[in-house]
Design a protein around this motif. Sequence first.
Motif, PDB file in Angstrom:
ATOM      1  N   VAL A  75     -17.904  -1.397   6.874  1.00  0.00           N
ATOM      2  CA  VAL A  75     -17.452  -2.456   5.689  1.00  0.00           C
ATOM      3  C   VAL A  75     -15.987  -2.518   5.833  1.00  0.00           C
ATOM      4  N   VAL A  76     -15.335  -3.615   5.411  1.00  0.00           N
ATOM      5  CA  VAL A  76     -13.806  -3.777   5.137  1.00  0.00           C
ATOM      6  C   VAL A  76     -13.386  -2.626   4.135  1.00  0.00           C
ATOM      7  N   VAL A  77     -12.386  -1.914   5.153  1.00  0.00           N
ATOM      8  CA  VAL A  77     -11.892  -0.792   4.183  1.00  0.00           C
ATOM      9  C   VAL A  77     -10.283  -1.060   4.117  1.00  0.00           C
ATOM     10  N   GLU A  78      -9.765  -0.645   3.013  1.00  0.00           N
ATOM     11  CA  GLU A  78      -8.301  -1.019   2.670  1.00  0.00           C
ATOM     12  C   GLU A  78      -7.401   0.118   3.541  1.00  0.00           C
ATOM     13  N   PHE A  79      -6.617  -0.437   4.231  1.00  0.00           N
ATOM     14  CA  PHE A  79      -5.782   0.415   5.272  1.00  0.00           C
ATOM     15  C   PHE A  79      -5.023   1.061   4.237  1.00  0.00           C
ATOM     16  N   PRO A  80      -4.727   2.197   4.156  1.00  0.00           N
ATOM     17  CA  PRO A  80      -3.646   2.599   3.224  1.00  0.00           C
ATOM     18  C   PRO A  80      -2.211   2.583   3.888  1.00  0.00           C
ATOM     19  N   THR A  81      -1.381   2.600   2.759  1.00  0.00           N
ATOM     20  CA  THR A  81      -0.047   2.509   3.052  1.00  0.00           C
ATOM     21  C   THR A  81       0.863   4.158   2.635  1.00  0.00           C
ATOM     22  N   ARG A  82       1.783   4.247   3.311  1.00  0.00           N
ATOM     23  CA  ARG A  82       2.254   5.489   3.050  1.00  0.00           C
ATOM     24  C   ARG A  82       3.331   5.487   2.115  1.00  0.00           C
ATOM     25  N   GLN A  83       2.684   5.806   0.781  1.00  0.00           N
ATOM     26  CA  GLN A  83       3.771   5.636  -0.329  1.00  0.00           C
ATOM     27  C   GLN A  83       3.232   6.853  -1.131  1.00  0.00           C
ATOM     28  N   GLY A  84       4.429   7.578  -1.586  1.00  0.00           N
ATOM     29  CA  GLY A  84       4.179   8.949  -2.390  1.00  0.00           C
ATOM     30  C   GLY A  84       3.966  10.043  -1.230  1.00  0.00           C
ATOM     31  N   LEU A  85       3.508  11.155  -1.808  1.00  0.00           N
ATOM     32  CA  LEU A  85       3.171  12.375  -1.081  1.00  0.00           C
ATOM     33  C   LEU A  85       1.545  12.239  -0.901  1.00  0.00           C
ATOM     34  N   TRP A  86       0.928  13.159  -1.807  1.00  0.00           N
ATOM     35  CA  TRP A  86      -0.527  13.452  -1.861  1.00  0.00           C
ATOM     36  C   TRP A  86      -1.158  11.941  -1.915  1.00  0.00           C
ATOM     37  N   GLU A  87      -0.745  10.880  -2.298  1.00  0.00           N
ATOM     38  CA  GLU A  87      -1.164   9.633  -2.533  1.00  0.00           C
ATOM     39  C   GLU A  87      -1.467   8.832  -1.212  1.00  0.00           C
ATOM     40  N   ARG A 100     -12.152  -8.069  11.616  1.00  0.00           N
ATOM     41  CA  ARG A 100     -11.124  -8.849  11.358  1.00  0.00           C
ATOM     42  C   ARG A 100      -9.967  -8.293  10.351  1.00  0.00           C
ATOM     43  N   ALA A 101     -10.256  -7.242   9.593  1.00  0.00           N
ATOM     44  CA  ALA A 101      -9.399  -6.669   8.933  1.00  0.00           C
ATOM     45  C   ALA A 101      -8.521  -5.610   9.791  1.00  0.00           C
ATOM     46  N   TYR A 102      -9.224  -5.061  10.752  1.00  0.00           N
ATOM     47  CA  TYR A 102      -8.545  -4.100  11.697  1.00  0.00           C
ATOM     48  C   TYR A 102      -7.732  -5.217  12.402  1.00  0.00           C
ATOM     49  N   ARG A 119      -4.358  -5.702  10.982  1.00  0.00           N
ATOM     50  CA  ARG A 119      -3.481  -4.598  10.830  1.00  0.00           C
ATOM     51  C   ARG A 119      -2.888  -4.358  12.229  1.00  0.00           C
ATOM     52  N   TYR A 120      -3.615  -4.495  13.301  1.00  0.00           N
ATOM     53  CA  TYR A 120      -2.948  -4.159  14.504  1.00  0.00           C
ATOM     54  C   TYR A 120      -3.113  -5.309  15.523  1.00  0.00           C
ATOM     55  N   GLY A 121      -2.956  -6.532  15.097  1.00  0.00           N
ATOM     56  CA  GLY A 121      -3.231  -7.684  15.994  1.00  0.00           C
ATOM     57  C   GLY A 121      -2.298  -7.928  17.077  1.00  0.00           C
ATOM     58  N   ALA A 122      -1.147  -7.409  17.191  1.00  0.00           N
ATOM     59  CA  ALA A 122       0.000  -7.672  18.208  1.00  0.00           C
ATOM     60  C   ALA A 122      -0.556  -6.770  19.308  1.00  0.00           C
ATOM     61  N   GLN A 123      -1.277  -5.851  19.029  1.00  0.00           N
ATOM     62  CA  GLN A 123      -1.644  -4.761  20.227  1.00  0.00           C
ATOM     63  C   GLN A 123      -3.067  -5.372  20.933  1.00  0.00           C
ATOM     64  N   SER A 173      -1.284 -12.519  18.691  1.00  0.00           N
ATOM     65  CA  SER A 173      -0.211 -12.116  18.021  1.00  0.00           C
ATOM     66  C   SER A 173      -0.539 -11.321  16.699  1.00  0.00           C
ATOM     67  N   ARG A 174       0.226 -10.958  16.023  1.00  0.00           N
ATOM     68  CA  ARG A 174       0.089 -10.090  14.998  1.00  0.00           C
ATOM     69  C   ARG A 174      -1.078 -10.701  14.025  1.00  0.00           C
ATOM     70  N   ALA A 175      -0.957 -11.984  13.723  1.00  0.00           N
ATOM     71  CA  ALA A 175      -1.810 -12.609  12.925  1.00  0.00           C
ATOM     72  C   ALA A 175      -3.168 -13.042  13.729  1.00  0.00           C
ATOM     73  N   SER A 176      -3.451 -12.274  14.678  1.00  0.00           N
ATOM     74  CA  SER A 176      -4.937 -12.634  15.221  1.00  0.00           C
ATOM     75  C   SER A 176      -5.875 -12.035  14.454  1.00  0.00           C
ATOM     76  N   SER A 177      -7.068 -12.599  14.683  1.00  0.00           N
ATOM     77  CA  SER A 177      -8.125 -12.131  14.160  1.00  0.00           C
ATOM     78  C   SER A 177      -9.255 -11.628  15.021  1.00  0.00           C
ATOM     79  N   THR A 178      -8.660 -11.343  16.056  1.00  0.00           N
ATOM     80  CA  THR A 178      -9.575 -10.563  17.038  1.00  0.00           C
ATOM     81  C   THR A 178      -9.802  -9.060  16.762  1.00  0.00           C
ATOM     82  N   PRO A 179     -10.952  -8.686  16.912  1.00  0.00           N
ATOM     83  CA  PRO A 179     -11.247  -7.136  16.596  1.00  0.00           C
ATOM     84  C   PRO A 179     -10.648  -6.417  17.661  1.00  0.00           C
ATOM     85  N   LEU A 180      -9.853  -5.092  17.002  1.00  0.00           N
ATOM     86  CA  LEU A 180      -9.234  -4.216  17.800  1.00  0.00           C
ATOM     87  C   LEU A 180     -10.137  -3.258  18.073  1.00  0.00           C
ATOM     88  N   SER A 181      -9.629  -1.976  18.994  1.00  0.00           N
ATOM     89  CA  SER A 181     -10.480  -1.166  19.173  1.00  0.00           C
ATOM     90  C   SER A 181     -11.183  -0.156  17.943  1.00  0.00           C
TER      91      SER A 181
END
Length: 496
Positions: free
Chosen positions: A399-411, A456-458, A461-465, A476-484
Amino acid sequence: MEGGDGGGQGGEGGGRRRKKTIRRRQAGEGTSAAAQDPPPVVPIEEDIAPAAGDDDEPVGPQKTELRSRLGWAVIRAIYDGLPDFQVRRLEGMGFGPFLRLEELTPDVALIQALKERWDPEFPWGHMVPTLEDVVQITSLRVDGQAVTGTTYTSYQEPVERLLGLEVRGERSSLVQRTALQASLGVTSARRQTGEGQAEHMERMMDDARAAMAEEEGEAADRDLRRFLTLVIGKLILGTRGDPVSCHCLPLLEDLSSVGNYAWGAALLAHLFDSLGTSNRVTGVAGFYPLLQVWVYYHLPSLHRGVARRRGAVPLLQCWRFCRDERSLRRQVTLIHDAMDSIPFGHVQWTPYVGEDDATQPWVERGRPYFGRDIWLHCYNTVVPLHHRLVARTLGLHQVVVEFPTRQGLWERPGRSFRGIQQVTDWTVRVREQLDDWERRGKEVSSEAASDEDYYRAYARRYGAQVLTPRDGLPHSRASSTPLSSSGMISRPWWIS
């Protein structure tokens, strides 16, 4: 990955470090109390794998120190020299099948290629070794108590009291492997002139047998603690270089409880933490054979391993390294190229479906921990295993998952906390994550009918790669192509 408020791994002020010597404590000598301050110097670890050489430079086991750094042959020789009652004690602790595994020749190029593809920001996805891989490949227990407790600024007192060794010099959490080996009778692990491998192993086994207590008692308990410190500190939670970690000593005081701990889960946490280090560190601390055999099962089209004993368990002993005479640099490049272009259908997402678990009781015991989002513990290191990002290994659509961002410590998931340089009770400091382990994490499920939304969500997040599956050109970074689907890959494996 370093902890936000934890101490680093460098020395103090760049000063020269005093050499620490360890000798066997003589009868009648007392123990010394652990020092209270200041915090210890954590030695800079050495690299395991060599740097890439010239294209005409062949690489093989002789080009790496991986074999000697784990000390697998020495540990096996000592194990074979143990009295029968000690072997039975190790069997009761669950270490027997693991200790009987044969040494696996290291595939340095493969390990280096995997480390370079490890995503330092999201180290748990999107195809990584899991607890099921650990238990199937190594037989080590992944159920039970988390491997954690109190870490100290100095381990001098428990080393002297429990191991009968004396530490002199700087305070540290490390002892020398050679000192532990010598205390078990193996004064030298080098082959003598004209000595074959079988003769070498037999000599070390005889030396160990002659040095260890033959009857149960305090001396036998000390021998077993020394051996377990070597096994845990060099094999299960391997370090770079000669020193062996003493973090496990408090857990070895009561030998009757050693088998209750999830050593396999600690192995995975330690390995994840090592893979998250800088790419300038070409080696991997920890039990690297897990990575090799994991690739053999999940990515068979790389042809890095050769099946030798079909049906053998634990599954590590089913394989041997397929030697490659090309240069290290060339091998790493070819492995990267192959990983970037493996079709989706060539990835074995669920390789253990046909395995006979009846011959592997350790698998059945670990099953309640499989397929769950869970925090992994290894003393002062805590890392997450977010199985929802590798749901395909459960046979589920993602399923589509929210890619976490690095904010806080244990969060921020994925942050491991390394040694804070003070006496720290981790059962209190990471109580929330420890409660999560004791609840066995959270079961992963999926209501997705396909993987397209996840792809698409992946890609966002990683479109430029990524490459497109149609024309093979970068998006480009805005690509909707699936990554690995791999946390160690920068381009898709399902290009057909």
